[in-house]
Design an enzyme around this catalytic site. Sequence first.
Site, PDB file in Angstrom:
ATOM      1  N   TYR A 250       0.840  -1.204   0.000  1.00  0.00           N
ATOM      2  CA  TYR A 250       0.000   0.000   0.000  1.00  0.00           C
ATOM      3  C   TYR A 250       0.879   1.259   0.000  1.00  0.00           C
ATOM      4  O   TYR A 250       0.633   2.204  -0.747  1.00  0.00           O
ATOM      5  CB  TYR A 250      -0.916  -0.032   1.227  1.00  0.00           C
ATOM      6  CG  TYR A 250      -1.947   1.083   1.271  1.00  0.00           C
ATOM      7  CD1 TYR A 250      -3.094   1.042   0.480  1.00  0.00           C
ATOM      8  CD2 TYR A 250      -1.785   2.174   2.120  1.00  0.00           C
ATOM      9  CE1 TYR A 250      -4.048   2.054   0.532  1.00  0.00           C
ATOM     10  CE2 TYR A 250      -2.730   3.188   2.188  1.00  0.00           C
ATOM     11  CZ  TYR A 250      -3.870   3.117   1.385  1.00  0.00           C
ATOM     12  OH  TYR A 250      -4.806   4.131   1.443  1.00  0.00           O
ATOM     13  N   LYS A 254       0.925   4.059  -2.970  1.00  0.00           N
ATOM     14  CA  LYS A 254       0.508   5.451  -2.774  1.00  0.00           C
ATOM     15  C   LYS A 254       1.646   6.426  -3.070  1.00  0.00           C
ATOM     16  O   LYS A 254       1.423   7.564  -3.484  1.00  0.00           O
ATOM     17  CB  LYS A 254      -0.050   5.633  -1.353  1.00  0.00           C
ATOM     18  CG  LYS A 254      -1.392   4.909  -1.143  1.00  0.00           C
ATOM     19  CD  LYS A 254      -2.475   5.403  -2.107  1.00  0.00           C
ATOM     20  CE  LYS A 254      -3.847   4.817  -1.809  1.00  0.00           C
ATOM     21  NZ  LYS A 254      -4.910   5.336  -2.684  1.00  0.00           N
TER      22      LYS A 254
HETATM   23  N1  NAD Z   1     -10.375   5.541   4.750  1.00  0.00           N
HETATM   24  C1  NAD Z   1      -9.174   5.929   5.048  1.00  0.00           C
HETATM   25  O1  NAD Z   1      -8.808   6.024   6.230  1.00  0.00           O
HETATM   26  C2  NAD Z   1      -8.191   6.297   3.951  1.00  0.00           C
HETATM   27  C3  NAD Z   1      -6.981   6.856   4.335  1.00  0.00           C
HETATM   28  C4  NAD Z   1      -6.058   7.194   3.356  1.00  0.00           C
HETATM   29  C5  NAD Z   1      -6.360   6.994   2.017  1.00  0.00           C
HETATM   30  N2  NAD Z   1      -7.552   6.444   1.683  1.00  0.00           N
HETATM   31  C6  NAD Z   1      -7.809   6.244   0.237  1.00  0.00           C
HETATM   32  O2  NAD Z   1      -9.068   6.781  -0.085  1.00  0.00           O
HETATM   33  C7  NAD Z   1      -9.600   6.106  -1.227  1.00  0.00           C
HETATM   34  C8  NAD Z   1     -11.043   5.740  -0.966  1.00  0.00           C
HETATM   35  O3  NAD Z   1     -11.092   4.785   0.075  1.00  0.00           O
HETATM   36  P1  NAD Z   1     -12.278   4.679   1.133  1.00  0.00           P
HETATM   37  O4  NAD Z   1     -11.639   4.755   2.463  1.00  0.00           O
HETATM   38  O5  NAD Z   1     -13.375   5.593   0.769  1.00  0.00           O
HETATM   39  O6  NAD Z   1     -12.642   3.144   0.896  1.00  0.00           O
HETATM   40  P2  NAD Z   1     -13.996   2.378   0.550  1.00  0.00           P
HETATM   41  O7  NAD Z   1     -13.628   0.940   0.578  1.00  0.00           O
HETATM   42  O8  NAD Z   1     -15.095   2.853   1.428  1.00  0.00           O
HETATM   43  O9  NAD Z   1     -14.299   2.820  -0.934  1.00  0.00           O
HETATM   44  C9  NAD Z   1     -13.506   2.408  -2.026  1.00  0.00           C
HETATM   45  C10 NAD Z   1     -14.411   2.067  -3.199  1.00  0.00           C
HETATM   46  O10 NAD Z   1     -13.577   1.719  -4.307  1.00  0.00           O
HETATM   47  C11 NAD Z   1     -14.213   0.665  -4.998  1.00  0.00           C
HETATM   48  N3  NAD Z   1     -13.241  -0.100  -5.768  1.00  0.00           N
HETATM   49  C12 NAD Z   1     -12.291  -0.938  -5.296  1.00  0.00           C
HETATM   50  N4  NAD Z   1     -11.636  -1.507  -6.313  1.00  0.00           N
HETATM   51  C13 NAD Z   1     -12.180  -1.023  -7.448  1.00  0.00           C
HETATM   52  C14 NAD Z   1     -11.947  -1.264  -8.823  1.00  0.00           C
HETATM   53  N5  NAD Z   1     -11.008  -2.122  -9.234  1.00  0.00           N
HETATM   54  N6  NAD Z   1     -12.687  -0.592  -9.736  1.00  0.00           N
HETATM   55  C15 NAD Z   1     -13.657   0.259  -9.344  1.00  0.00           C
HETATM   56  N7  NAD Z   1     -13.935   0.513  -8.046  1.00  0.00           N
HETATM   57  C16 NAD Z   1     -13.213  -0.124  -7.111  1.00  0.00           C
HETATM   58  C17 NAD Z   1     -14.834  -0.186  -3.891  1.00  0.00           C
HETATM   59  O11 NAD Z   1     -15.872  -1.030  -4.386  1.00  0.00           O
HETATM   60  C18 NAD Z   1     -15.329   0.869  -2.928  1.00  0.00           C
HETATM   61  O12 NAD Z   1     -16.676   1.205  -3.186  1.00  0.00           O
HETATM   62  C19 NAD Z   1      -8.658   4.921  -1.481  1.00  0.00           C
HETATM   63  O13 NAD Z   1      -7.792   5.233  -2.544  1.00  0.00           O
HETATM   64  C20 NAD Z   1      -7.891   4.788  -0.178  1.00  0.00           C
HETATM   65  O14 NAD Z   1      -6.625   4.224  -0.379  1.00  0.00           O
HETATM   66  C21 NAD Z   1      -8.476   6.083   2.617  1.00  0.00           C
END
Ligand code: NAD
Length: 345
Positions: A250, A254
Site C-alpha cells: 500500500y 501510494k
Molecule cells: N479511509 C481511510 O482512512 C483512507 C486513508 C487514506 C487513504 N484512503 C484512500 O481513499 C480512497 C477511498 O477509500 P475509502 O476509504 O473511501 O474506501 P472504501 O472501501 O469505502 O471505498 C472504495 C471504493 O472503491 C471501490 N473499488 C475498489 N476496487 C475497485 C476497482 N477495481 N474498480 C472500481 N472501483 C473499485 C470499492 O468497491 C469501494 O466502493 C482509497 O484510494 C484509499 O486508499 C483512505
Amino acid sequence: MTETTQALTGSRSIREWLDHPAGGPLLRGMLAAAGQDETALKPIEHFALQKLVELGGAQFPQADLDHLVREVNAGVLPGNDTEDDDATAQAGQWAERISDGRFSGKTVIVTGAASGIGRATASRIAREGGRVVAVDIAADRLDALVSAHPEADLVPVQADITQDQDIARIINAAGARIDALANVAGIMDDMTPLHEVSDDVWTRVFAVNVDGMFRLTRAVIPAMIAAGQGSIVNVASEAALRGNSAGVAYTASKHAVLGMTRSTAFMYAPQGIRVNAVAPGPVATGIEATFRSELGAKRLGPFMQMIPPVAEASQLAASITFLLSDDGTNISGAVLPSDGAWSVQ
Ligand SMILES: NC(=O)c1ccc[n+]([C@@H]2O[C@H](COP(=O)([O-])OP(=O)(O)OC[C@H]3O[C@@H](n4cnc5c(N)ncnc54)[C@H](O)[C@@H]3O)[C@@H](O)[C@H]2O)c1
C-alpha cells in the site's frame, strides 16, 4: 441559557456515552464482551454512537445499539434528537456547505463512488450541479447512491478500473466532454513488511491503486487536451508521505500515486490540465485493513496510537472538490494532506 436533560441516544457521541454514569459501564461492558476496551474507540470518540452501526456492520448491529439505548433509558427507546446526517454535527464543528452551481455544466468522473470518500465526493459534486459519472465495481451500492440523489445528474457505471473494456465503457458513458476526474477507488494491503508480502497482495494493490488510476487517466487525458482544460485529483494517503502507516504494498502504491500526479501535472501544464493529489489521514469509510504480520503489527502498532481523530468522508470530499473545482485555479502538482495535522507529527 436553559439547561435541558437530553436522553442518551445513538446520536450522542461515544465520548458522552463513556462519560455517562449509566451509559459508560454499559458501553464498556459491551466492549469487554467483544474482547476490547475503550482505547479502541479513542480515534472515533467524537462520532455519534450510531456511527458504529454504520462502520461496524455485523459486529455492532442496530439491535445492539437499541439494546444499549433501552437499558440506559429505563426500557424505553427514545427517538434521536438530532439528524444522523453524514455531513453534520458528527464531524465536530464542521458542517458541509454546498456551493450552488460550482460544478454546473461540468462532467466529472468519480471512481470508488459507491462507498466512503468516493461516494461523498460524487454526492457533493452532484449536489453542486455537476454531471457525475459514478464508477465502482459495486452495482448495488451505486444504485443506492443514485436513489439517495433523485434530483441529481448521476450516471452509474459498474466498472472495474483494472479492466480495459471497463475503462472504455466509462469513457463512453462520460461522452466527448470530460471536465474533471477524481481517482478515488483504492484498496488497502494486509500491513505486511516486504519479506512477507504475497504475490497476490502486491499484484492486487498495485492493480487497483496504480494501474487502474493510470489506465483511466490515460483514457481521459485526450478529451482534456482537446478541450484545453481539465482537472484531476488523485487520492493518495498518509502512506504516501511516510513509511509507518501501512504495509509496503500500500505504501509503495501510494508513493506511486504521487509520482504519477507530479509527472502528469508537469507534462500537461501547457495544455491547461491541473493534476493534484489529496493525502487523507484516517477516515470513517468501508475500507478494510487487516494485520497479517506479527512484525507489521509490532512495528506499526505504536504509531497507530498516535493517529488524529478519524474524519468523515464528507470532510475529504471538501478537500477533493476544492482542488477539482475552478477554485483550485493555479494549483497543480500539489499534494494536499487532509489529515488533521497527522503529516506534521
Ligand atoms: N479511509 C481511510 O482512512 C483512507 C486513508 C487514506 C487513504 N484512503 C484512500 O481513499 C480512497 C477511498 O477509500 P475509502 O476509504 O473511501 O474506501 P472504501 O472501501 O469505502 O471505498 C472504495 C471504493 O472503491 C471501490 N473499488 C475498489 N476496487 C475497485 C476497482 N477495481 N474498480 C472500481 N472501483 C473499485 C470499492 O468497491 C469501494 O466502493 C482509497 O484510494 C484509499 O486508499 C483512505
